[in-house]
Design a protein around this motif. Sequence first.
Motif, short mmCIF file in Angstrom:
data_model
loop_
_atom_site.label_atom_id
_atom_site.label_comp_id
_atom_site.label_asym_id
_atom_site.label_seq_id
_atom_site.Cartn_x
_atom_site.Cartn_y
_atom_site.Cartn_z
N ALA A 154 0.83 -1.21 0.00
CA ALA A 154 0.00 0.00 0.00
C ALA A 154 0.86 1.25 0.00
N ASP A 155 1.94 1.21 0.78
CA ASP A 155 2.85 2.36 0.80
C ASP A 155 3.45 2.59 -0.58
N GLU A 156 3.89 1.48 -1.22
CA GLU A 156 4.47 1.62 -2.57
C GLU A 156 3.44 2.10 -3.57
N LEU A 157 2.20 1.59 -3.44
CA LEU A 157 1.13 1.99 -4.36
C LEU A 157 0.80 3.46 -4.19
N GLU A 158 0.80 3.95 -2.95
CA GLU A 158 0.49 5.36 -2.71
C GLU A 158 1.51 6.27 -3.37
N GLU A 169 2.82 9.83 -8.04
CA GLU A 169 3.64 10.14 -9.21
C GLU A 169 2.79 10.11 -10.48
N ARG A 170 1.91 9.09 -10.57
CA ARG A 170 1.06 8.99 -11.77
C ARG A 170 0.08 10.16 -11.85
N THR A 171 -0.45 10.59 -10.69
CA THR A 171 -1.38 11.73 -10.67
C THR A 171 -0.68 12.99 -11.15
N ARG A 172 0.56 13.18 -10.71
CA ARG A 172 1.32 14.35 -11.17
C ARG A 172 1.51 14.32 -12.68
N GLN A 173 1.84 13.12 -13.22
CA GLN A 173 2.04 13.00 -14.67
C GLN A 173 0.75 13.27 -15.43
N LEU A 174 -0.38 12.73 -14.91
CA LEU A 174 -1.67 12.93 -15.59
C LEU A 174 -2.08 14.39 -15.55
N THR A 175 -1.83 15.07 -14.41
CA THR A 175 -2.18 16.50 -14.30
C THR A 175 -1.39 17.32 -15.32
N GLN A 176 -0.09 17.00 -15.43
CA GLN A 176 0.75 17.71 -16.38
C GLN A 176 0.30 17.45 -17.82
#
Length: 609
Positions: free
Chosen positions: A338-342, A347-354
């Motif tokens: 869960a820690d790794e997934l978070e 990181e994925r959310t930052r990439q998608l926002t960009q």
Amino acid sequence: MTAKHDRQGSIHSRWVLLSIVSFSITLIVGSYFIAARFARENIRQSGERQLQIIALDIESVLERYETLPFVVSYLPLTAQALLDHGDASAGVRQNLNLNLQELAAQAKVAAIYLMDVQGNTIAASNWSTPQSYLGQNFAFRPYFSEALKQKSPGHFYAIGNTTNIPGYFISQPVYPPGSQRGSQAPIGVIAVKIDLNEFEQAWRSSEEPIALSDSHGVVFLSNRPAWKYHSLQVLPASVQDNLRTTLQYGGQHIQAIAQLPLKEQKGYDTYLQRPIGRLKWQLMLFPDQGKVLRTGFLSALVLTLMLGMGLAFAAVVDQRRRRLEEGRQAQLALKQAADELELHIAERTRQLTQANEEFEAKYLTLKQTENLLRSTQNEMVQAGKLAMLGQMATGITHELNQPLTAIRAFADNAITFMHRGKAEQALANLQHISHASERMGSIITQLKGFARKSPNAIAEVDVQMAIHSAVSLLQSEIERRNVQLDVEIVDSIVVMGDRVRIEQVLINLIRNALDAVEQSQRREVQVRLCSTGQMASICISDSGTGIPEHVVKHLFEPFFTTKEIGQGLGLGLAISSSIVQAMNGSLTASNRPEGGAAFTVSLPLMGVA
């Protein structure tokens, strides 16, 4: 040390499991045989009770008619019919026929008939039927010989020689009147035939086979039709000869049931039997052995389920213990995952926002480009119209100059006529002035409508009127160039579109046709309107030199022109094609076989998407 302990524990677990499996199999097999034995005993007892009931029914019916031929043998008419041989014998026998017929109907037997000492039937209850026994000889039947020679009641079961209907025969000897029974030789034999088919019909409701066989083991009654007149065992030749001699079963060869096809042997297995009647008959019931197997199987299945549930419960308890330990280990692994997934999600959310911001910027740029393109296209369309107006200026000036000159002349004449007091001539000149100014207003109205910017509004357009309006604007140029214009309206057509832009396309195509025939000896332009399927087709053809092969593929490209410098920008066909495509249509060009070029505008008819 730990490995040795684990190995010993594994061996112990295997022995425990093997012992449990062996014990369970022993219990299951034992329960099967015990349940099967009880089921077999229950079926035997039930079958014997059923056989007892059926046997009592059959014996009661047979005993019920046992005394009937004895009583009939004492009737005076019976002996009289056997003794009289004169003319009066016919009346006596007919009287006996009627009596026997009534007796058979009341007693509900198949037939009652009287035979002389030769076995010839002289009176019968069925005398009036097509299958009458009268005149038939039954000396070959055992029941006849038993009654006549042994002076005792005869009993026999056989298929009727005359009717082909099986039955049970009971016979009694007939003695002379007044003589003591058995003291003299019999003078005839009286016989009664009983139909036993009602038992066979009653047995058909039973799922289990029921059969009644004679002393030789030949089945003559059964709820299995295929078993009738077949034996339980293969019969010796002497028995077969005896059956053929007595015609007991119609002279047919008797085969064993075991010789029937397997499908017809179904149910022929272990049976219960009970003796019945005076002829050593055997009543048999064939219990369904499948019930025994099913009962044993069901008992074994129930025990198997119970053992399975017990083992399953023990396995669940052990499995639960294992799962609790595994769950504890899994929780630790899950927390780490869960820690790794978070971290990965962040990181994925930052990439998608960009990426989304970049996409929005590109979309905004694309929207601006689209608006600029649409604005540029509209300006090009308007520029094309103004360019055409400029090219038509000379003709339009000529069109306006003629009515202006006429107006000046008619005005001068009207003034002169007014001075001379000729009011009627002055009025006529004023009317000419009115017509000329109306003509000028019509030309100016068409020019204003054509020159204004189109709002790109879609509405119903009468294509015929659009053609006439375009031709009207070019009429002076057509006349100036001395071109023969032929307008052919095949169908009256309405389409959805922008009328001003349709007229712009038509004017551009007609002007190109006028330019194409300018150097030709035969100056002809044709405009043809028709419908093809679900499309309106406007074909503008000319008698010019046609379109060169190398020009065809570049014809609708912007800024491509075959005219001399200063006579066009090469935007006319490109704009026209864009206008037609915006209305879900098409603009095509081709060379005619007879010479010249043809441009075809295709637009969807009204009501067609």
